[in-house]
Write a protein that holds these residues in place. Structure first.
Motif, PDB file in Angstrom:
ATOM      1  N   PRO A   1     -34.969 -15.244 -15.757  1.00 21.91           N
ATOM      2  CA  PRO A   1     -36.207 -14.797 -16.412  1.00 21.91           C
ATOM      3  C   PRO A   1     -37.163 -14.062 -15.458  1.00 21.91           C
ATOM      4  CG  PRO A   1     -35.691 -17.035 -17.084  1.00 21.91           C
ATOM      5  CD  PRO A   1     -34.738 -16.679 -15.964  1.00 21.91           C
ATOM      6  N   ALA A   2     -37.218 -14.494 -14.201  1.00 20.18           N
ATOM      7  CA  ALA A   2     -38.094 -13.824 -13.233  1.00 20.18           C
ATOM      8  C   ALA A   2     -37.605 -12.405 -12.957  1.00 20.18           C
ATOM      9  CB  ALA A   2     -38.175 -14.626 -11.941  1.00 20.18           C
ATOM     10  N   VAL A   3     -36.299 -12.242 -12.757  1.00 19.49           N
ATOM     11  CA  VAL A   3     -35.744 -10.900 -12.521  1.00 19.49           C
ATOM     12  C   VAL A   3     -35.987 -10.023 -13.744  1.00 19.49           C
ATOM     13  CG1 VAL A   3     -33.611  -9.584 -12.168  1.00 19.49           C
ATOM     14  CG2 VAL A   3     -34.027 -11.639 -10.826  1.00 19.49           C
ATOM     15  N   SER A   4     -35.749 -10.562 -14.926  1.00 18.32           N
ATOM     16  CA  SER A   4     -35.967  -9.792 -16.155  1.00 18.32           C
ATOM     17  C   SER A   4     -37.425  -9.374 -16.297  1.00 18.32           C
ATOM     18  CB  SER A   4     -35.527 -10.607 -17.374  1.00 18.32           C
ATOM     19  OG  SER A   4     -34.133 -10.780 -17.360  1.00 18.32           O
ATOM     20  N   GLN A   5     -38.338 -10.233 -15.913  1.00 19.68           N
ATOM     21  CA  GLN A   5     -39.765  -9.902 -15.982  1.00 19.68           C
ATOM     22  C   GLN A   5     -40.113  -8.763 -15.018  1.00 19.68           C
ATOM     23  OE1 GLN A   5     -42.060 -10.033 -18.116  1.00 19.68           O
ATOM     24  NE2 GLN A   5     -42.944 -12.071 -17.921  1.00 19.68           N
ATOM     25  N   HIS A   6     -39.575  -8.813 -13.803  1.00 18.94           N
ATOM     26  CA  HIS A   6     -39.795  -7.721 -12.846  1.00 18.94           C
ATOM     27  C   HIS A   6     -39.231  -6.412 -13.396  1.00 18.94           C
ATOM     28  CE1 HIS A   6     -41.560  -9.930  -9.554  1.00 18.94           C
ATOM     29  NE2 HIS A   6     -40.560 -10.803  -9.537  1.00 18.94           N
ATOM     30  N   LEU A   7     -38.028  -6.474 -13.942  1.00 16.92           N
ATOM     31  CA  LEU A   7     -37.405  -5.272 -14.492  1.00 16.92           C
ATOM     32  C   LEU A   7     -38.184  -4.741 -15.693  1.00 16.92           C
ATOM     33  CD1 LEU A   7     -33.705  -6.349 -14.112  1.00 16.92           C
ATOM     34  CD2 LEU A   7     -34.784  -4.407 -12.960  1.00 16.92           C
ATOM     35  N   ARG A   8     -38.720  -5.631 -16.501  1.00 15.00           N
ATOM     36  CA  ARG A   8     -39.534  -5.213 -17.655  1.00 15.00           C
ATOM     37  C   ARG A   8     -40.744  -4.420 -17.170  1.00 15.00           C
ATOM     38  NH1 ARG A   8     -44.078  -6.346 -19.700  1.00 15.00           N
ATOM     39  NH2 ARG A   8     -44.445  -8.152 -18.385  1.00 15.00           N
ATOM     40  N   LYS A   9     -41.404  -4.907 -16.125  1.00 17.65           N
ATOM     41  CA  LYS A   9     -42.570  -4.208 -15.582  1.00 17.65           C
ATOM     42  C   LYS A   9     -42.180  -2.840 -15.020  1.00 17.65           C
ATOM     43  CE  LYS A   9     -45.202  -8.353 -14.570  1.00 17.65           C
ATOM     44  NZ  LYS A   9     -45.807  -9.200 -13.530  1.00 17.65           N
ATOM     45  N   LEU A  10     -41.074  -2.792 -14.293  1.00 21.19           N
ATOM     46  CA  LEU A  10     -40.610  -1.521 -13.729  1.00 21.19           C
ATOM     47  C   LEU A  10     -40.229  -0.540 -14.835  1.00 21.19           C
ATOM     48  CD1 LEU A  10     -38.501  -2.958 -10.781  1.00 21.19           C
ATOM     49  CD2 LEU A  10     -40.648  -1.662 -10.582  1.00 21.19           C
ATOM     50  N   LYS A  11     -39.591  -1.051 -15.864  1.00 24.44           N
ATOM     51  CA  LYS A  11     -39.186  -0.194 -16.987  1.00 24.44           C
ATOM     52  C   LYS A  11     -40.412   0.308 -17.744  1.00 24.44           C
ATOM     53  CE  LYS A  11     -36.482  -0.001 -21.152  1.00 24.44           C
ATOM     54  NZ  LYS A  11     -36.057  -0.773 -22.292  1.00 24.44           N
TER      55      LYS A  11
END
Length: 108
Positions: free
Chosen positions: A45-55
Protein backbone atom coordinates in the motif's frame (compact mmCIF):
# COMPACT_ATOMS: atom_id res chain seq x y z
CA UNK A 1 3.54 31.94 -12.65
CA UNK A 2 1.48 28.80 -13.24
CA UNK A 3 4.47 27.07 -14.82
CA UNK A 4 6.55 27.80 -11.73
CA UNK A 5 3.77 26.46 -9.48
CA UNK A 6 3.58 23.27 -11.58
CA UNK A 7 7.36 22.83 -11.40
CA UNK A 8 7.29 23.40 -7.66
CA UNK A 9 4.60 20.75 -7.15
CA UNK A 10 6.54 18.19 -9.18
CA UNK A 11 9.85 18.96 -7.52
CA UNK A 12 8.26 18.61 -4.07
CA UNK A 13 7.53 14.99 -4.96
CA UNK A 14 11.24 14.42 -5.46
CA UNK A 15 12.03 15.52 -1.91
CA UNK A 16 10.78 12.17 -0.61
CA UNK A 17 13.50 9.48 -0.48
CA UNK A 18 11.23 6.63 -1.59
CA UNK A 19 9.70 8.53 -4.50
CA UNK A 20 13.10 9.73 -5.71
CA UNK A 21 14.42 6.16 -5.49
CA UNK A 22 11.42 4.88 -7.47
CA UNK A 23 11.99 7.47 -10.20
CA UNK A 24 15.70 6.67 -10.28
CA UNK A 25 14.92 2.98 -10.78
CA UNK A 26 12.43 3.81 -13.52
CA UNK A 27 15.08 5.71 -15.52
CA UNK A 28 16.23 2.45 -17.11
CA UNK A 29 13.20 0.17 -17.23
CA UNK A 30 9.67 -0.32 -16.03
CA UNK A 31 8.90 -2.04 -12.75
CA UNK A 32 5.89 -3.82 -11.32
CA UNK A 33 4.61 -2.76 -7.89
CA UNK A 34 5.60 -6.13 -6.44
CA UNK A 35 9.21 -5.60 -7.59
CA UNK A 36 9.32 -2.17 -5.98
CA UNK A 37 7.90 -3.60 -2.73
CA UNK A 38 10.69 -6.18 -2.67
CA UNK A 39 13.43 -3.70 -3.54
CA UNK A 40 12.37 -0.96 -1.15
CA UNK A 41 11.14 -3.24 1.65
CA UNK A 42 8.08 -1.06 2.04
CA UNK A 43 4.49 -2.29 2.18
CA UNK A 44 2.54 -2.67 -1.04
CA UNK A 45 0.00 0.00 0.00
CA UNK A 46 2.85 2.44 0.72
CA UNK A 47 4.47 1.83 -2.68
CA UNK A 48 1.09 2.16 -4.39
CA UNK A 49 0.48 5.46 -2.60
CA UNK A 50 3.85 6.84 -3.75
CA UNK A 51 3.13 5.71 -7.31
CA UNK A 52 -0.35 7.28 -7.17
CA UNK A 53 1.21 10.63 -6.23
CA UNK A 54 3.82 10.36 -8.99
CA UNK A 55 1.16 9.40 -11.52
CA UNK A 56 -1.14 12.25 -10.47
CA UNK A 57 1.64 14.71 -11.35
CA UNK A 58 2.37 12.94 -14.63
CA UNK A 59 5.82 11.70 -13.65
CA UNK A 60 5.04 8.02 -14.16
CA UNK A 61 2.68 6.14 -16.41
CA UNK A 62 1.23 2.69 -15.95
CA UNK A 63 0.37 -0.23 -18.17
CA UNK A 64 -1.66 -3.19 -17.02
CA UNK A 65 -0.71 -6.72 -18.07
CA UNK A 66 -3.02 -9.33 -16.68
CA UNK A 67 -3.21 -8.78 -12.95
CA UNK A 68 0.04 -6.81 -12.80
CA UNK A 69 0.51 -3.08 -13.24
CA UNK A 70 3.86 -1.88 -14.55
CA UNK A 71 5.13 1.66 -14.08
CA UNK A 72 7.54 3.60 -16.25
CA UNK A 73 9.07 7.05 -16.19
CA UNK A 74 7.14 9.81 -17.94
CA UNK A 75 9.44 12.83 -17.82
CA UNK A 76 10.27 13.44 -21.48
CA UNK A 77 8.47 16.79 -21.43
CA UNK A 78 9.91 17.75 -18.03
CA UNK A 79 13.60 18.57 -18.53
CA UNK A 80 13.98 19.85 -14.97
CA UNK A 81 12.95 16.40 -13.65
CA UNK A 82 15.33 14.67 -16.03
CA UNK A 83 18.10 17.03 -14.88
CA UNK A 84 17.57 15.94 -11.27
CA UNK A 85 17.44 12.26 -12.24
CA UNK A 86 20.69 12.65 -14.21
CA UNK A 87 22.36 13.10 -10.83
CA UNK A 88 20.89 10.00 -9.19
CA UNK A 89 22.54 6.56 -9.29
CA UNK A 90 21.57 3.97 -11.88
CA UNK A 91 19.41 1.01 -10.93
CA UNK A 92 22.34 -1.42 -10.54
CA UNK A 93 24.00 0.91 -8.05
CA UNK A 94 20.76 1.29 -6.12
CA UNK A 95 20.11 -2.47 -6.12
CA UNK A 96 23.67 -3.18 -4.98
CA UNK A 97 23.44 -0.64 -2.17
CA UNK A 98 20.21 -2.29 -0.99
CA UNK A 99 21.66 -5.83 -1.39
CA UNK A 100 18.99 -6.61 -3.99
CA UNK A 101 21.13 -7.65 -6.96
CA UNK A 102 19.37 -11.00 -7.44
CA UNK A 103 15.69 -10.24 -7.34
CA UNK A 104 13.19 -12.98 -8.07
CA UNK A 105 9.86 -11.28 -8.51
CA UNK A 106 6.56 -13.11 -8.20
CA UNK A 107 4.93 -10.88 -10.82
CA UNK A 108 6.74 -12.31 -13.83
Amino acid sequence: MEHIREMSDKLKLLSDYTRLTILSLLKEREFCVCELVEILEVSQPAVSQHLRKLKSQGLVKESKRGQWVYYSLNADDKPYIKAVLDHTPDSQTILSALNKQHLTSACK
